[in-house]
Write an enzyme that holds these catalytic residues in place. Structure first.
Site, PDB file in Angstrom:
ATOM      1  N   GLU A  80     -21.210 -18.998 -17.260  1.00 55.13           N
ATOM      2  CA  GLU A  80     -21.031 -18.390 -18.369  1.00 55.13           C
ATOM      3  C   GLU A  80     -21.998 -18.676 -19.822  1.00 55.13           C
ATOM      4  O   GLU A  80     -22.132 -19.872 -19.921  1.00 55.13           O
ATOM      5  CB  GLU A  80     -19.595 -18.343 -18.870  1.00 55.13           C
ATOM      6  N   ASP A 270     -11.901 -32.135  -8.896  1.00 54.96           N
ATOM      7  CA  ASP A 270     -11.013 -30.875  -8.363  1.00 54.96           C
ATOM      8  C   ASP A 270     -10.557 -30.276  -9.667  1.00 54.96           C
ATOM      9  O   ASP A 270      -9.550 -30.722 -10.270  1.00 54.96           O
ATOM     10  CB  ASP A 270      -9.982 -31.477  -7.491  1.00 54.96           C
ATOM     11  N   HIS A 368     -22.862 -14.836 -28.014  1.00 55.91           N
ATOM     12  CA  HIS A 368     -22.581 -14.904 -26.827  1.00 55.91           C
ATOM     13  C   HIS A 368     -23.733 -13.580 -26.319  1.00 55.91           C
ATOM     14  O   HIS A 368     -24.240 -14.038 -25.136  1.00 55.91           O
ATOM     15  CB  HIS A 368     -21.097 -14.363 -26.730  1.00 55.91           C
TER      16      HIS A 368
HETATM   17  P1  NAD Z   1     -10.293 -40.512  -2.025  1.00 52.77           P
HETATM   18  O1  NAD Z   1      -9.147 -40.671  -1.040  1.00 52.77           O
HETATM   19  O2  NAD Z   1     -11.443 -39.889  -1.441  1.00 52.77           O
HETATM   20  O3  NAD Z   1     -10.247 -41.644  -2.691  1.00 52.77           O
HETATM   21  C1  NAD Z   1      -9.707 -42.741  -3.201  1.00 52.77           C
HETATM   22  C2  NAD Z   1      -9.636 -44.195  -2.285  1.00 52.77           C
HETATM   23  O4  NAD Z   1     -10.888 -44.421  -2.800  1.00 52.77           O
HETATM   24  C3  NAD Z   1      -8.680 -45.086  -3.076  1.00 52.77           C
HETATM   25  O5  NAD Z   1      -7.588 -44.776  -2.240  1.00 52.77           O
HETATM   26  C4  NAD Z   1      -9.304 -46.291  -2.867  1.00 52.77           C
HETATM   27  O6  NAD Z   1      -8.965 -46.860  -1.445  1.00 52.77           O
HETATM   28  C5  NAD Z   1     -10.724 -46.023  -2.789  1.00 52.77           C
HETATM   29  N1  NAD Z   1     -11.235 -46.567  -3.932  1.00 52.77           N
HETATM   30  C6  NAD Z   1     -12.781 -47.425  -3.972  1.00 52.77           C
HETATM   31  N2  NAD Z   1     -12.894 -47.799  -5.098  1.00 52.77           N
HETATM   32  C7  NAD Z   1     -11.890 -47.242  -5.855  1.00 52.77           C
HETATM   33  C8  NAD Z   1     -11.773 -47.476  -7.343  1.00 52.77           C
HETATM   34  N3  NAD Z   1     -12.440 -48.124  -8.364  1.00 52.77           N
HETATM   35  N4  NAD Z   1     -10.454 -46.892  -7.902  1.00 52.77           N
HETATM   36  C9  NAD Z   1      -9.803 -46.211  -7.303  1.00 52.77           C
HETATM   37  N5  NAD Z   1      -9.848 -45.985  -5.997  1.00 52.77           N
HETATM   38  C10 NAD Z   1     -10.826 -46.724  -5.411  1.00 52.77           C
HETATM   39  O7  NAD Z   1      -9.839 -39.461  -2.953  1.00 52.77           O
HETATM   40  P2  NAD Z   1      -8.528 -39.410  -3.987  1.00 52.77           P
HETATM   41  O8  NAD Z   1      -9.196 -39.756  -5.459  1.00 52.77           O
HETATM   42  O9  NAD Z   1      -7.387 -40.035  -3.530  1.00 52.77           O
HETATM   43  O10 NAD Z   1      -8.355 -37.955  -3.835  1.00 52.77           O
HETATM   44  C11 NAD Z   1      -9.058 -36.939  -4.537  1.00 52.77           C
HETATM   45  C12 NAD Z   1      -9.309 -35.721  -3.634  1.00 52.77           C
HETATM   46  O11 NAD Z   1      -7.791 -35.138  -3.100  1.00 52.77           O
HETATM   47  C13 NAD Z   1      -9.909 -34.536  -4.304  1.00 52.77           C
HETATM   48  O12 NAD Z   1     -11.020 -34.273  -3.212  1.00 52.77           O
HETATM   49  C14 NAD Z   1      -8.727 -33.507  -4.175  1.00 52.77           C
HETATM   50  O13 NAD Z   1      -9.312 -32.062  -4.095  1.00 52.77           O
HETATM   51  C15 NAD Z   1      -7.817 -33.677  -2.943  1.00 52.77           C
HETATM   52  N6  NAD Z   1      -6.525 -33.300  -3.068  1.00 52.77           N
HETATM   53  C16 NAD Z   1      -5.943 -32.681  -4.160  1.00 52.77           C
HETATM   54  C17 NAD Z   1      -4.777 -32.352  -3.985  1.00 52.77           C
HETATM   55  C18 NAD Z   1      -4.110 -31.888  -5.350  1.00 52.77           C
HETATM   56  O14 NAD Z   1      -4.614 -32.055  -6.371  1.00 52.77           O
HETATM   57  N7  NAD Z   1      -2.724 -31.407  -5.282  1.00 52.77           N
HETATM   58  C19 NAD Z   1      -4.067 -32.383  -2.731  1.00 52.77           C
HETATM   59  C20 NAD Z   1      -4.836 -32.902  -1.641  1.00 52.77           C
HETATM   60  C21 NAD Z   1      -5.967 -33.289  -1.742  1.00 52.77           C
END
Ligand code: NAD
Length: 413
Positions: A80, A270, A368
């Site tokens: 946009e 997300d 715009h």
């Molecule tokens: P992920 O599982 O890819 O990464 C998280 C993991 O990274 C942690 O569990 C940990 O093991 C590791 N990690 C390494 N360094 C870290 C740090 N400094 N801090 C925290 N963790 C660290 O991703 P996520 O963040 O658990 O999930 C995000 C994804 O889930 C997105 O792609 C999203 O679209 C998806 N998702 C969203 C929903 C929803 O919003 N309702 C539902 C399902 C899936």
């Protein structure tokens, strides 16, 4: 037979061949689909399914952001016109932003149905709380080693049309991740234990996107000497309109999300989760309300504030997989989830200020449409070499519309 049956099992080349025949695509169209830009087909296949190509969007940077004394340029992906310009202009007009962000606390929900003695079960779960936390945390040693993981358990009963259910809430610190996968895994890991304790059935086990313990806040001052007293009055009137009227308020909050979504997409977040939590929070324990507020300080300057839940990460999800998202975080010089959340809150506030200012003073369309003129020219069929000229004439004439663009194109031809 359905030509798309087992589409997911096909190679990329097979998928494209099928699509070419099905949608009668030309060789040029196939070449456009297969064009790899910043995201390779291979990486795209790691992120999503049934891949037929990648999709580009404009990537710009919002400038002039000073947040807690640090200078930022903030990448924004948005189709946009005027959003990036508006954010930059609002930041330039401000005296900088003060921002803060909560710890990365998310909630996981586990639903138990068919429990005979609800009261007794709740007390049993409470008794086993420590074991449950330890069991869940054993599933993510990386997060736990960083100080994250399940921190607490809260249990409540809800009465539904299908009887009474127990909801076990996991309180999880996800540190620098958005956290949905982590939280979902924790929730899933407790299914058997909770069924054993309760004698019931565990159904839904999933994160809640309403992350009210993960708020980002930002505040900015716009001096009356810079923006004028009349502009301040106009902005306050527009804000109070949004406070009272849900039709206006929806668009008010959409304007906030213009900036937040753009920074979210650029950094691989997300954005559906961010949208869901923002609008839900706007109506959390109150009627649907603005996510920002405006008032005057004693000197008559305009103060703007935003408070918004932001589940964002600098690890996990697509952040490290999409090379451009990683690059955008580097450009923004952002290294933690909290810093990203604070920046997003500031962009949201800036875009909201700019929108209120424009729509309550000169009108939103003036700036715009000027920026939208090139888009209109393309819509009217202008070739690449004519786009700038057609847009320029329309802006000069103050008549920016497809019909006029078509006339100009034929005149120029
Ligand atoms: P992920 O599982 O890819 O990464 C998280 C993991 O990274 C942690 O569990 C940990 O093991 C590791 N990690 C390494 N360094 C870290 C740090 N400094 N801090 C925290 N963790 C660290 O991703 P996520 O963040 O658990 O999930 C995000 C994804 O889930 C997105 O792609 C999203 O679209 C998806 N998702 C969203 C929903 C929803 O919003 N309702 C539902 C399902 C899936």
């Amino acid at each position: 037979m359905d030509p798309f049956s087992k589409f997911y099992e096909k190679t990329y080349e097979e998928r494209i061949k099928l699509l070419k025949d099905y949608a009668k695509l030309s060789d040029d169209e196939i070449a456009l689909l297969a064009k790899e830009t910043n995201l390779s087909i291979k990486t795209a296949e790691c992120l999503s399914e049934n891949i037929i190509g990648t999709f580009s969007m404009p990537l710009g940077i919002a400038t002039h952001f000073v947040i807690n004394g640090k200078n930022y340029i903030l990448p924004m992906v948005i189709e946009e016109p005027s959003v990036v310009a508006a954010a930059s202009n609002a930041a330039k007009l401000s005296e900088g932003f003060l921002a803060s962000a909560d710890d990365s606390i998310m909630f996981g929900q586990i639903q138990i149905v068919g429990v005979k003695d609800i009261k007794k079960t709740i007390s049993e779960i409470k008794k086993n709380q420590k074991n449950l936390i330890n069991k869940a945390n054993s599933k993510d040693s990386v997060l736990v080693s960083l100080g994250g993981g399940v921190k607490d358990v809260k249990i409540r009963k809800i009465s539904t049309d299908r009887g009474e259910h127990i909801i076990v809430n996991l309180i999880v610190d996800v540190k620098d991740a958005m956290g949905a996968n982590a939280v979902n895994s924790f929730c899933e890991s407790l299914k058997e234990d909770l069924e054993k304790i309760s004698g019931g059935k565990v159904r839904a086990r999933i994160i809640s996107n309403l992350c009210v313990a993960r708020l980002a806040k930002a505040k900015a001052v716009w001096l009356k000497e810079k923006i004028g007293e009349e502009t301040i009055e106009a902005i306050l009137d527009a804000y109070h309109f949004a406070k009272k009227d849900q039709f206006r308020c929806t668009t008010h909050n959409k304007g906030i999300m213009n900036g937040i979504d753009a920074l979210a997409i650029a950094t691989g977040q997300d954005f559906r989760a961010i949208e869901a939590s923002a609008h839900s929070y706007a109506a959390f324990k109150r009627k649907y309300s603005p996510l920002t507020k405006y008032y005057k300080d004693n000197a008559g300057n305009l103060i703007g504030e935003i408070e918004i839940p932001l589940a964002v990460g600098v690890v996990g999800g697509a952040v490290r997989t999409n090379p451009l998202a990683k690059l955008c975080l580097k450009i923004a010089n952002i290294s933690s989830a909290k810093e990203l959340a604070m920046s997003m809150a500031c962009v949201g506030l800036a875009n909201n200020f700019a929108a209120l200012k424009a729509l309550s003073t000169e009108g939103i369309q003036k700036g715009h449409m000027r920026l939208h003129a090139k888009n209109i020219a393309i819509t009217a069929g202008a070739s690449e070499d004519l786009v700038d000229k057609v847009a320029e004439i329309m802006v000069k004439e103050n008549n920016i519309c497809v019909a006029r663009a078509k006339e100009i194109i034929s005149e120029l031809k």
